[in-house]
Design an enzyme around this catalytic site. Structure first.
Site, PDB file in Angstrom:
ATOM      1  N   ARG A 112       0.496  -0.877  -0.153  1.00 42.30           N
ATOM      2  CA  ARG A 112      -0.052  -0.169  -0.089  1.00 42.30           C
ATOM      3  C   ARG A 112       0.635   0.936  -0.564  1.00 42.30           C
ATOM      4  O   ARG A 112       0.801   2.578  -0.789  1.00 42.30           O
ATOM      5  CB  ARG A 112      -1.074   0.017   1.185  1.00 42.30           C
ATOM      6  CG  ARG A 112      -2.212   1.351   1.613  1.00 42.30           C
ATOM      7  CD  ARG A 112      -2.793   1.698  -0.073  1.00 42.30           C
ATOM      8  NE  ARG A 112      -3.308   0.150  -0.840  1.00 42.30           N
ATOM      9  CZ  ARG A 112      -3.127   1.017  -1.934  1.00 42.30           C
ATOM     10  NH1 ARG A 112      -2.966   2.101  -2.900  1.00 42.30           N
ATOM     11  NH2 ARG A 112      -4.345  -0.366  -2.237  1.00 42.30           N
ATOM     12  N   LYS A 125       1.416  24.849  -5.014  1.00 42.58           N
ATOM     13  CA  LYS A 125       0.234  23.657  -4.434  1.00 42.58           C
ATOM     14  C   LYS A 125       0.205  22.908  -3.980  1.00 42.58           C
ATOM     15  O   LYS A 125      -0.304  22.050  -4.977  1.00 42.58           O
ATOM     16  CB  LYS A 125      -1.199  24.236  -4.728  1.00 42.58           C
ATOM     17  CG  LYS A 125      -1.408  26.218  -5.214  1.00 42.58           C
ATOM     18  CD  LYS A 125      -2.045  26.790  -6.374  1.00 42.58           C
ATOM     19  CE  LYS A 125      -2.596  28.019  -5.929  1.00 42.58           C
ATOM     20  NZ  LYS A 125      -3.418  29.200  -7.108  1.00 42.58           N
ATOM     21  N   LYS A 183       2.791  38.661  -4.929  1.00 38.94           N
ATOM     22  CA  LYS A 183       1.629  38.558  -5.569  1.00 38.94           C
ATOM     23  C   LYS A 183       0.848  40.153  -5.319  1.00 38.94           C
ATOM     24  O   LYS A 183       1.372  40.889  -4.833  1.00 38.94           O
ATOM     25  CB  LYS A 183       1.577  37.214  -4.278  1.00 38.94           C
ATOM     26  CG  LYS A 183       2.156  36.921  -5.438  1.00 38.94           C
ATOM     27  CD  LYS A 183       1.600  34.873  -5.184  1.00 38.94           C
ATOM     28  CE  LYS A 183       0.593  34.469  -5.033  1.00 38.94           C
ATOM     29  NZ  LYS A 183       0.439  34.021  -6.674  1.00 38.94           N
ATOM     30  N   GLU A 200       3.349  39.288 -10.467  1.00 38.71           N
ATOM     31  CA  GLU A 200       1.915  39.267 -10.416  1.00 38.71           C
ATOM     32  C   GLU A 200       0.727  40.271 -11.073  1.00 38.71           C
ATOM     33  O   GLU A 200       0.520  41.468 -10.053  1.00 38.71           O
ATOM     34  CB  GLU A 200       0.557  38.515  -8.939  1.00 38.71           C
ATOM     35  CG  GLU A 200      -0.669  38.084  -9.853  1.00 38.71           C
ATOM     36  CD  GLU A 200      -1.086  37.768  -8.929  1.00 38.71           C
ATOM     37  OE1 GLU A 200      -2.024  38.218  -7.650  1.00 38.71           O
ATOM     38  OE2 GLU A 200      -0.440  36.435  -8.246  1.00 38.71           O
ATOM     39  N   ASP A 236      -2.545  37.618 -14.229  1.00 43.77           N
ATOM     40  CA  ASP A 236      -3.356  36.054 -13.316  1.00 43.77           C
ATOM     41  C   ASP A 236      -4.785  36.441 -13.614  1.00 43.77           C
ATOM     42  O   ASP A 236      -5.467  37.751 -14.087  1.00 43.77           O
ATOM     43  CB  ASP A 236      -3.496  36.710 -11.610  1.00 43.77           C
ATOM     44  CG  ASP A 236      -4.339  35.664 -11.396  1.00 43.77           C
ATOM     45  OD1 ASP A 236      -3.494  34.955 -11.546  1.00 43.77           O
ATOM     46  OD2 ASP A 236      -4.294  36.372  -9.725  1.00 43.77           O
TER      47      ASP A 236
END
Length: 282
Positions: free
Chosen positions: A103, A138, A170, A200, A221
């Site tokens: 597993r 992410k 950002k 961004e 973006d």
């Protein structure tokens, strides 16, 4: 396929932790009760879905750490496209070790192959354009290096591995700094000569300010295809252009056709479904 191997010590720590999570305090109660200690077996890692393989070395390590006598024979290495029923690799050795590590090995292999498969789908969708598909930060905590390896196995590229790779200004940085120009100027003052700066932007007005102030790359973006086309024309050769926001295999071709250099896709690491792979006795 040219895939940079990951440091074994790092991968070994991850695999040992996963095995410990499964074995707990008393080991594999079921296998130890049923399977004789001297039994050996040969088993096949077989594809139950078509896709692209990633993570075979990690799966092999799970068997090896359970018992060093286990031998893995790879048939379709990372980066290979496979069809339903294909035997990806075979493992031979103590039967207890094969069942105990099954597993953990499959969890890594199925997850990473799922990322590689979904990456390949979008890479294929933009084939013929210059745009390269890249992943983001992410990622699953602790598995970033493995997941980024899987993206490369699927034909994509990697964005930053961490906050220390480069500066990416950002929207929240801009909001706290007050405006785009101030944020860029502060970043430029702090950056060493080897540090790249990307900003961004959500609008063409912000892009104009960023280009006038000077950056290495611009992250466009959530812009429409029409906005992206205008943005690429504005940038020319002054910076690398990266598009992001709700990218799918269906929307990627139109985005790539705008002429952007990069298309970043977060879900290929954080939400890709597994590739169904099983371990079968031969």
């Amino acid at each position: 396929m040219n895939l940079t191997p990951l440091p074994r010590v790092m991968v070994e720590l991850l695999v040992r932790a996963a095995l410990l999570e499964d074995l707990g305090r008393a080991g594999d109660l079921t296998t130890d009760a049923i399977v004789p200690a001297d039994a050996t077996a040969t088993m096949a890692l077989a594809a139950r879905q078509p896709g692209v393989i990633a993570g075979l070395d990690v799966a092999a390590l799970a068997f090896e750490l359970t018992d060093p006598r286990v031998e893995t024979t790879v048939i379709h290495p990372d980066g290979s496209g496979i069809s339903v029923g294909d035997v990806i690799a075979s493992v031979h050795g103590p039967a207890r070790a094969l069942l105990t590590a099954e597993r953990t090995a499959l969890n890594f292999l199925c997850h990473l192959s799922g990322i590689a498969t979904q990456t390949a789908t979008i890479v294929d969708a933009v084939r013929g354009h210059k745009a390269k598909i890249v992943c983001t930060r992410k990622t699953t905590p602790g598995l970033r290096a493995l997941e980024k390896h899987a993206v490369r196995a699927g034909g994509g590229g990697n964005h930053r591995f961490g906050l220390d790779d480069a500066m990416l200004i950002k929207d929240n940085h801009i909001a706290i700094a007050g405006d785009v120009r101030t944020a860029i100027e502060r970043a430029r003052a702090a950056a060493g000569h080897m540090v790249k700066i990307e900003v961004e932007v959500d609008t063409l007005e912000q892009l104009d300010v960023a280009l006038a102030t000077g950056v290495d790359a611009v992250l466009l973006d959530n812009m429409s295809v029409e906005q992206l086309t205008r943005a690429v024309a504005m940038v020319g050769s002054r910076a690398i252009t990266e598009a992001s926001g709700r990218v799918t295999a269906q929307t990627a071709p139109a985005i790539a056709a705008t002429g952007v250099d990069l298309i970043s896709v977060g879900w290929i690491t954080h939400s890709a479904p597994i590739l169904d792979i099983g371990l079968d006795c031969q």
